[in-house]
Write a protein that holds these residues in place. Structure first.
Motif, mmCIF file in Angstrom:
data_model
loop_
_atom_site.group_PDB
_atom_site.id
_atom_site.type_symbol
_atom_site.label_atom_id
_atom_site.label_comp_id
_atom_site.label_asym_id
_atom_site.label_seq_id
_atom_site.Cartn_x
_atom_site.Cartn_y
_atom_site.Cartn_z
ATOM 1 N N LEU A 194 51.991 -21.782 -30.572
ATOM 2 C CA LEU A 194 52.517 -22.069 -31.738
ATOM 3 C C LEU A 194 51.728 -21.815 -32.983
ATOM 4 C CD1 LEU A 194 54.850 -25.360 -30.754
ATOM 5 C CD2 LEU A 194 55.505 -22.940 -30.964
ATOM 6 N N GLN A 195 50.516 -21.997 -33.002
ATOM 7 C CA GLN A 195 49.523 -21.266 -34.084
ATOM 8 C C GLN A 195 49.538 -22.364 -35.045
ATOM 9 O OE1 GLN A 195 47.188 -18.635 -34.079
ATOM 10 N NE2 GLN A 195 47.916 -18.576 -31.946
ATOM 11 N N LEU A 196 49.621 -23.852 -34.703
ATOM 12 C CA LEU A 196 49.728 -24.904 -35.652
ATOM 13 C C LEU A 196 48.312 -25.174 -36.315
ATOM 14 C CD1 LEU A 196 52.234 -27.155 -33.749
ATOM 15 C CD2 LEU A 196 52.611 -25.454 -35.813
ATOM 16 N N GLY A 197 47.316 -24.744 -35.839
ATOM 17 C CA GLY A 197 46.001 -24.838 -36.638
ATOM 18 C C GLY A 197 45.430 -26.174 -36.300
ATOM 19 N N LEU A 198 44.856 -26.464 -37.311
ATOM 20 C CA LEU A 198 43.960 -27.941 -37.370
ATOM 21 C C LEU A 198 45.037 -29.070 -37.275
ATOM 22 C CD1 LEU A 198 41.136 -28.710 -37.887
ATOM 23 C CD2 LEU A 198 41.570 -29.222 -40.206
ATOM 24 N N GLN A 199 46.398 -29.000 -37.759
ATOM 25 C CA GLN A 199 46.973 -30.101 -37.515
ATOM 26 C C GLN A 199 47.763 -30.378 -36.191
ATOM 27 O OE1 GLN A 199 50.084 -30.388 -40.694
ATOM 28 N NE2 GLN A 199 48.663 -29.887 -42.454
ATOM 29 N N GLY A 200 47.952 -29.142 -35.633
ATOM 30 C CA GLY A 200 48.309 -28.924 -34.166
ATOM 31 C C GLY A 200 47.237 -29.707 -33.384
ATOM 32 N N ALA A 201 46.032 -29.321 -33.240
ATOM 33 C CA ALA A 201 44.841 -29.878 -32.738
ATOM 34 C C ALA A 201 44.911 -31.436 -32.687
ATOM 35 C CB ALA A 201 43.671 -29.502 -33.217
ATOM 36 N N ALA A 202 44.945 -31.950 -34.000
ATOM 37 C CA ALA A 202 45.081 -33.249 -34.328
ATOM 38 C C ALA A 202 46.128 -34.231 -33.441
ATOM 39 C CB ALA A 202 45.278 -33.671 -35.676
ATOM 40 N N ALA A 207 48.427 -37.080 -28.719
ATOM 41 C CA ALA A 207 49.207 -37.185 -27.664
ATOM 42 C C ALA A 207 48.354 -37.782 -26.401
ATOM 43 C CB ALA A 207 50.057 -35.874 -27.469
ATOM 44 N N THR A 208 47.356 -37.054 -26.445
ATOM 45 C CA THR A 208 46.476 -37.309 -25.389
ATOM 46 C C THR A 208 46.032 -38.603 -25.208
ATOM 47 O OG1 THR A 208 45.629 -34.943 -25.200
ATOM 48 C CG2 THR A 208 43.996 -36.634 -24.139
ATOM 49 N N GLN A 209 45.429 -39.176 -26.363
ATOM 50 C CA GLN A 209 45.142 -40.618 -26.336
ATOM 51 C C GLN A 209 46.201 -41.608 -26.104
ATOM 52 O OE1 GLN A 209 43.326 -40.276 -30.331
ATOM 53 N NE2 GLN A 209 41.441 -40.108 -29.364
ATOM 54 N N VAL A 210 47.362 -41.246 -26.501
ATOM 55 C CA VAL A 210 48.424 -42.296 -26.345
ATOM 56 C C VAL A 210 48.883 -42.133 -24.859
ATOM 57 C CG1 VAL A 210 50.714 -42.690 -26.715
ATOM 58 C CG2 VAL A 210 49.383 -42.166 -28.643
ATOM 59 N N VAL A 211 49.072 -41.002 -24.346
ATOM 60 C CA VAL A 211 49.563 -40.862 -22.707
ATOM 61 C C VAL A 211 48.141 -41.644 -21.951
ATOM 62 C CG1 VAL A 211 49.578 -39.170 -21.020
ATOM 63 C CG2 VAL A 211 50.803 -38.794 -23.021
ATOM 64 N N GLY A 212 46.789 -41.290 -22.319
ATOM 65 C CA GLY A 212 45.692 -41.867 -21.506
ATOM 66 C C GLY A 212 45.888 -43.533 -21.620
ATOM 67 N N ALA A 213 46.041 -43.995 -22.751
ATOM 68 C CA ALA A 213 46.411 -45.438 -23.047
ATOM 69 C C ALA A 213 47.403 -46.056 -22.020
ATOM 70 C CB ALA A 213 46.392 -45.917 -24.347
ATOM 71 N N CYS A 214 48.621 -45.410 -22.072
ATOM 72 C CA CYS A 214 49.621 -45.829 -21.317
ATOM 73 C C CYS A 214 49.327 -45.803 -20.045
ATOM 74 C CB CYS A 214 51.038 -45.104 -21.729
ATOM 75 S SG CYS A 214 51.530 -45.397 -23.449
ATOM 76 N N ALA A 215 48.908 -44.617 -19.530
ATOM 77 C CA ALA A 215 48.693 -44.567 -18.129
ATOM 78 C C ALA A 215 47.650 -45.409 -17.626
ATOM 79 C CB ALA A 215 48.218 -43.184 -17.891
ATOM 80 N N LEU A 216 46.541 -45.745 -18.415
ATOM 81 C CA LEU A 216 45.574 -46.696 -18.029
ATOM 82 C C LEU A 216 46.149 -48.025 -17.748
ATOM 83 C CD1 LEU A 216 42.386 -46.981 -17.347
ATOM 84 C CD2 LEU A 216 42.293 -47.551 -19.517
ATOM 85 N N LEU A 217 46.976 -48.378 -18.941
ATOM 86 C CA LEU A 217 47.624 -49.748 -18.635
ATOM 87 C C LEU A 217 48.579 -49.989 -17.653
ATOM 88 C CD1 LEU A 217 48.743 -50.409 -22.545
ATOM 89 C CD2 LEU A 217 47.259 -52.079 -20.893
ATOM 90 N N LEU A 218 49.213 -48.876 -17.132
ATOM 91 C CA LEU A 218 50.284 -48.923 -16.010
ATOM 92 C C LEU A 218 49.479 -49.128 -14.665
ATOM 93 C CD1 LEU A 218 53.040 -46.411 -17.010
ATOM 94 C CD2 LEU A 218 53.264 -48.875 -17.088
ATOM 95 N N ILE A 219 48.162 -48.241 -14.682
ATOM 96 C CA ILE A 219 47.556 -48.046 -13.237
ATOM 97 C C ILE A 219 46.946 -49.690 -13.255
ATOM 98 C CG2 ILE A 219 45.738 -47.138 -12.123
ATOM 99 C CD1 ILE A 219 46.750 -44.384 -13.426
ATOM 100 N N ALA A 220 46.193 -49.795 -14.602
ATOM 101 C CA ALA A 220 45.401 -51.196 -14.353
ATOM 102 C C ALA A 220 46.166 -52.332 -14.050
ATOM 103 C CB ALA A 220 44.833 -51.327 -15.546
ATOM 104 N N ARG A 221 47.514 -52.390 -14.533
ATOM 105 C CA ARG A 221 48.544 -53.713 -13.955
ATOM 106 C C ARG A 221 48.830 -53.469 -12.447
ATOM 107 N NH1 ARG A 221 51.374 -55.985 -18.363
ATOM 108 N NH2 ARG A 221 53.022 -56.432 -16.882
ATOM 109 N N GLN A 222 48.670 -52.327 -11.863
ATOM 110 C CA GLN A 222 49.026 -52.261 -10.448
ATOM 111 C C GLN A 222 47.842 -52.546 -9.655
ATOM 112 O OE1 GLN A 222 51.780 -51.399 -8.910
ATOM 113 N NE2 GLN A 222 52.847 -51.375 -11.064
ATOM 114 N N ARG A 223 46.642 -52.144 -10.013
ATOM 115 C CA ARG A 223 45.417 -52.130 -9.144
ATOM 116 C C ARG A 223 44.571 -53.351 -9.422
ATOM 117 N NH1 ARG A 223 43.359 -46.117 -8.485
ATOM 118 N NH2 ARG A 223 41.796 -47.216 -7.244
#
Length: 452
Positions: A194-202, A207-223
């Protein structure tokens, strides 16, 4: 010798059920984290291929602010490891769960506050780094997008701390791998397609940090053996317990962060081309330097857990050996990329010349960094917090004089900035090694047990 012998002091961050674990577990703990950190280095390489010189330069001032926020709250992460580990070692499972919930609540509130400040004062924060006025608009736009992820970032740090206090390094490593995969996919869509440049990178970083936090919370609650959640039942006693551990650590990490800010601000005052070269090399270098972070956490966990002096000594030797391996391997990588394949970082040939000039300094700085983090981790495991804080204050003073007179006064440019990075960790290493030798004079090197 000064020790901080309070509830949750760093030397108490171990638990009885893992005491005396063989030293090779220390090696496995670091490798699991180092591998994922090295994998992260592919991300800036990908982004820099799609970025222009001005966009690449604008990342520098913005990353100064995000790096400052991350280092400030690193004290909360380490305090969480310490307090939870202390509770578990004493068999206070309910206390450990409450401590974890208090830490998560503090992380959420702090993340929201940090995000609000970045949203409201993005222009002022970017300008305060000394960046060229032409970069302020690009840098502040990037910051305002990434600011949305601050609550997720701090939540992730505390979740990782809770798992590491239970000596579970596999779950955080797995979620980092998931985050990297999401980041690669999002970059392919937002930046390459999509060539969104610097704002696309941000946006992909958010998205990465939110997905990572949610995944860590879900897995941690299980394990995890502890219950993850937030609480409003935060007493003054809780705040004092965190404060006793966070306060000396905050001095240490604020000083360390200000040292980085001095160097980054000096780089931000250079020309576009030099700043772009600095950002290209430093992005790779800083990501690789995060492979040293588990050294402190490992020392805090395993050195106090050893039952005998021989096990402690073996763990320290393995830890320092891993420091050397990480420093050399990551140093060669951080120098080899700008020297041998500068086009992997940027397409602008004018930037390559400056990148190649500082590449050897990147190698030396990485080796010094790994050695210092390893030795400092041993000092933290011994509870020698006051000395580490004082040493950082001295280092900050030395670096300030160097930057002021060398980079700004004598005009040493980008080479001066990277020489400052070498000086920073060189001074730190002399102090930490000297302290270890002094503590070890004529006796077995032992961690100090926490008071009950």
């Amino acid at each position: 010798m000064e020790h901080c012998q309070t509830r949750g002091s760093l030397h108490g961050a171990s638990t009885d059920y893992t005491a005396g674990r063989p030293a090779h577990d220390t090696y496995r703990h670091n490798l699991s984290w180092s591998g994922t950190c090295v994998l992260k280095c592919m991300l800036p390489l990908f982004w820099m291929q799609c970025a222009g010189t001005q966009e690449l330069a604008a990342l520098g001032p913005a990353n100064i602010i995000f790096g400052f926020a991350q280092y400030i709250f690193l004290a909360l992460q380490l305090a969480t490891i310490s307090l939870i580990g202390d509770d578990l070692r004493k068999g206070f499972r309910a206390g450990a769960e409450h401590t974890l919930q208090v830490a998560l609540s503090l992380a959420l509130v702090s993340g929201l506050a940090a995000a609000g400040i970045m949203e409201l004062a993005a222009d002022q924060l970017i300008a305060a780094t000394g960046a060229d006025p032409a970069l302020v608009a690009l840098g502040s736009a990037y910051m305002r997008i990434r600011a949305f992820a601050q609550p997720a970032v701090l939540t992730t740090m505390v979740c990782q701390a809770g798992l590491l206090a239970q000596q579970d390094s596999n779950t955080p490593a797995l979620t980092v791998l998931l985050s990297v995969s999401v980041n690669i996919l999002c970059n392919l869509v937002a930046v390459a397609w999509l060539q969104l440049g610097l704002q696309g990178a941000a946006a992909t970083t958010v998205a990465t940090q939110v997905v990572g936090a949610c995944a860590l919370l879900l897995i941690a609650r299980q394990r995890s053996g502890l219950k993850y959640g937030i609480t409003t039942n935060i007493s003054m006693k809780d705040m004092k317990a965190f404060g006793r551990t966070v306060a000396p650590l905050s001095v240490t990490y604020i000083c360390k962060n200000v040292c980085y800010v001095l160097l980054q601000a000096a780089a931000a005052s250079l020309s576009f081309v030099q700043l772009a070269a600095h950002q290209a090399v430093f992005s790779v270098w800083s990501l690789l330097s995060f492979t040293t972070a588990p050294l402190e956490q490992t020392a805090m966990t395993y050195i106090p857990a050893a039952k005998t002096a021989q096990q402690q000594q073996a763990t320290i030797q393995v830890l320092l050996g891993i420091s050397g391996v990480i420093g050399l391997s990551c140093g060669l990588l951080s120098a080899g990329v700008p020297l041998l394949t500068p086009q992997a970082l940027t397409k602008d040939p004018a930037v390559w010349v400056y990148m190649q000039k500082v590449a050897p300094l990147a190698l030396v700085a990485m080796m010094l960094t790994a050695a210092d983090v390893g030795t400092t981790g041993v000092l933290l495991a011994k509870g020698d917090l006051a000395y580490v804080a004082r040493a950082y204050l001295i280092t900050l003073g030395v670096l300030w004089v160097f930057v002021w007179f060398g980079v700004h006064g004598c005009g040493w440019g980008l080479t001066g900035v990277w020489s400052g990075l070498v000086l920073f960790f060189g001074v730190r290493l002399v102090q930490s090694v000297g302290r270890l030798l002094w503590l070890n004079r004529g006796q077995e090197f032992k961690a100090v047990p926490a008071e009950g």
